[in-house]
Design an enzyme around this catalytic site. Structure first.
Site, PDB file in Angstrom:
ATOM      1  N   HIS A 194       8.435  -6.032   5.626  1.00 32.12           N
ATOM      2  CA  HIS A 194       9.217  -6.083   4.385  1.00 32.12           C
ATOM      3  C   HIS A 194       8.354  -6.766   3.310  1.00 32.12           C
ATOM      4  O   HIS A 194       7.510  -7.608   3.635  1.00 32.12           O
ATOM      5  CB  HIS A 194      10.497  -6.884   4.670  1.00 32.12           C
ATOM      6  N   VAL A 196       8.429  -9.259   1.351  1.00 32.81           N
ATOM      7  CA  VAL A 196       8.203 -10.715   1.301  1.00 32.81           C
ATOM      8  C   VAL A 196       7.428 -11.242   2.506  1.00 32.81           C
ATOM      9  O   VAL A 196       7.019 -12.398   2.519  1.00 32.81           O
ATOM     10  CB  VAL A 196       9.526 -11.535   1.184  1.00 32.81           C
ATOM     11  N   LYS A 197       7.228 -10.413   3.519  1.00 30.97           N
ATOM     12  CA  LYS A 197       6.603 -10.873   4.763  1.00 30.97           C
ATOM     13  C   LYS A 197       5.072 -10.942   4.610  1.00 30.97           C
ATOM     14  O   LYS A 197       4.537 -10.507   3.593  1.00 30.97           O
ATOM     15  CB  LYS A 197       7.023  -9.949   5.914  1.00 30.97           C
ATOM     16  N   PRO A 198       4.350 -11.476   5.628  1.00 34.65           N
ATOM     17  CA  PRO A 198       2.908 -11.725   5.464  1.00 34.65           C
ATOM     18  C   PRO A 198       2.091 -10.523   4.980  1.00 34.65           C
ATOM     19  O   PRO A 198       1.186 -10.689   4.164  1.00 34.65           O
ATOM     20  CB  PRO A 198       2.477 -12.168   6.867  1.00 34.65           C
ATOM     21  N   ILE A 199       2.357  -9.325   5.500  1.00 31.90           N
ATOM     22  CA  ILE A 199       1.805  -8.105   4.886  1.00 31.90           C
ATOM     23  C   ILE A 199       2.950  -7.119   4.755  1.00 31.90           C
ATOM     24  O   ILE A 199       3.978  -7.260   5.433  1.00 31.90           O
ATOM     25  CB  ILE A 199       0.657  -7.453   5.711  1.00 31.90           C
TER      26      ILE A 199
END
Ligand SMILES: *Cc1c(COP(=O)(O)O)cnc(C)c1O
Length: 411
Positions: A194, A196-199
């Site tokens: 998603h 907002v996640k790290p990638i």
């Protein structure tokens, strides 16, 4: 890193945000004009790259992190009558995935300083029906999976001897525990891509595991329970296929995977940037004793998906909503992760849960804020967030009455 213009209106800083560069755009447009839009060579390539990053033999791409959790519960054989222990402080999807398969989520409390699942409470909640324990790498910090394994090994003799430890690592791609990468710390680990996640792949998910049998069950589940996919049939020139289990269409397309491959190449600099921003927060927050960052476990490198602070004064906690609104008004996009899962109306209604089930999670919920953290943030953004937080907290006097913060401009 990007520098903020020194004049005019400051834009709103969200708690998290993707970084998309020209190489990401190129990767996606190349696939658009290729032969395969979905389930083509980019899926294999992205899976291989994720397996390498996680240090596992297998990685299976799925439509999103929730599908990854659902597939994990299927692959581990969760069904009616089975219990899966999850922390109550997580995104609802962790527990929902258990229910999708007919199992029962059992909520465990967390450690107050790390907000990671508390192995001792897990031990108390193991029953003869317990099949799986899911650790959630809250904020990007991996759980102590070694301790969870020890707790399971130490089970009382009515417990099953095949309890599996799984990781909901949706926050933690890029993190490490004593040098070992997140993704390889449990029997299987789930990821989300998603924005907002790290990638990011826009929507997307992955499961990493060393277990070949689990990997093939995950592949089956994401493609309707059918033994071969369209591309394999096209390549073998055969029309025959069989559906051997009830699966879903949880595939991740080549378009998404192309973006993922391009993003994953930048995971290391992204993680380092998040860690540098977190270090700056920690240093500056020493002058704001009322807002205490979470504790990092020794030997752990957090991926810092979130930077969470706790309001340790009761007076501030009483005014949490006001503080939240004041920060947002001033352009600091704070958020709260998460509403305790057992307190959601669905969980109250279906399982009769309510306050008191996980006291430390409920107490944490009253005191936590996630401050903005994402790779494109500038050092000055951190300074601005901490300055604003200090001012807003100071405007709430210890008697509990709100005084107006003195108006001042920041740039
Ligand atoms: C984001 C997230 C999920 C769900 O991932 P999606 O890709 O949004 O479906 C599950 N668990 C945790 C802890 C998450 O942060």
């Amino acid at each position: 890193m990007t520098r903020r213009e020194s004049s005019g209106e400051r834009r709103f800083l969200p708690y998290g945000r993707q970084s998309i560069d020209p190489d990401d755009l190129r990767a996606v447009t190349e696939v658009l004009t290729s032969d395969w839009l979905t389930t083509g060579p980019k899926v294999d390539e992205f899976e291989a790259a994720c397996a390498e990053a996680a240090g596992t033999r297998h990685a299976v791409a799925l439509a999103n992190g929730t599908a990854a959790l659902h597939a994990a519960m299927f692959a581990l054989g969760i069904g009616p009558g089975d219990e899966v222990i999850v922390p109550a402080l997580t995104f609802a999807a962790t527990a929902n995935a258990v229910i999708y398969q007919g199992g029962t989520p059992v909520f465990a409390d967390v450690d107050s300083e790390t907000l990671l699942i508390d192995p001792e409470d897990v031990q108390r909640k193991i029953t003869p029906k317990t099949r799986v324990i899911i650790g959630v790498d809250y904020g990007g910090q991996p759980c102590d999976y070694g301790r969870l394994e020890a707790v399971v090994a130490d089970r009382d003799n009515t417990a099953r001897d095949d309890i599996v430890i799984a990781a909901d690592a949706c926050h933690a791609l890029g993190g490490r525990d004593r040098g070992r990468p997140v993704g390889s710390l449990a029997t299987l680990s789930t990821f989300s891509f998603h924005p907002v996640k790290p990638i990011t792949t826009a929507e997307g998910g992955m499961v990493t595991t060393d277990d070949e049998a689990l990997a093939s069950r995950l592949r089956l589940f994401r493609n309707h329970g059918i033994t071969t996919d369209h591309r394999q049939r096209a390549e073998s020139g055969s029309w025959f296929y069989e559906m051997v289990d009830l699966g879903y269409n949880y595939r991740l397309s080549d378009l998404h995977c192309a973006l993922g491959i391009s993003q994953l190449r930048k995971l290391h600099p992204y993680t380092e940037r998040r860690q540098a921003l977190a270090a700056r927060y920690r240093r500056l927050l020493q002058d704001v004793p009322a807002a205490v960052p979470l504790r990092d476990r020794e030997g752990v490198e957090s991926a810092y998906h979130l930077f969470v602070v706790r309001l340790i004064d009761a007076a501030h906690r009483r005014h949490k909503d006001e503080i939240f609104q004041a920060l947002r008004q001033r352009g600091v996009g704070v958020n709260v992760h998460y509403v305790p899962v057992h307190l959601h109306p669905y969980y109250r209604r279906r399982f009769g849960h309510g306050p008191g089930l996980c006291p430390r999670v409920e107490a944490a919920y009253e005191e936590i804020f996630s401050l903005p953290i994402f790779p494109a943030m500038a050092d000055e953004d951190v300074d601005f967030v901490v300055e604003t937080l200090a001012e807003v907290l100071a405007s709430i006097s210890t008697s509990g009455a709100r005084t107006e913060p003195s108006p001042r401009s920041h740039r």
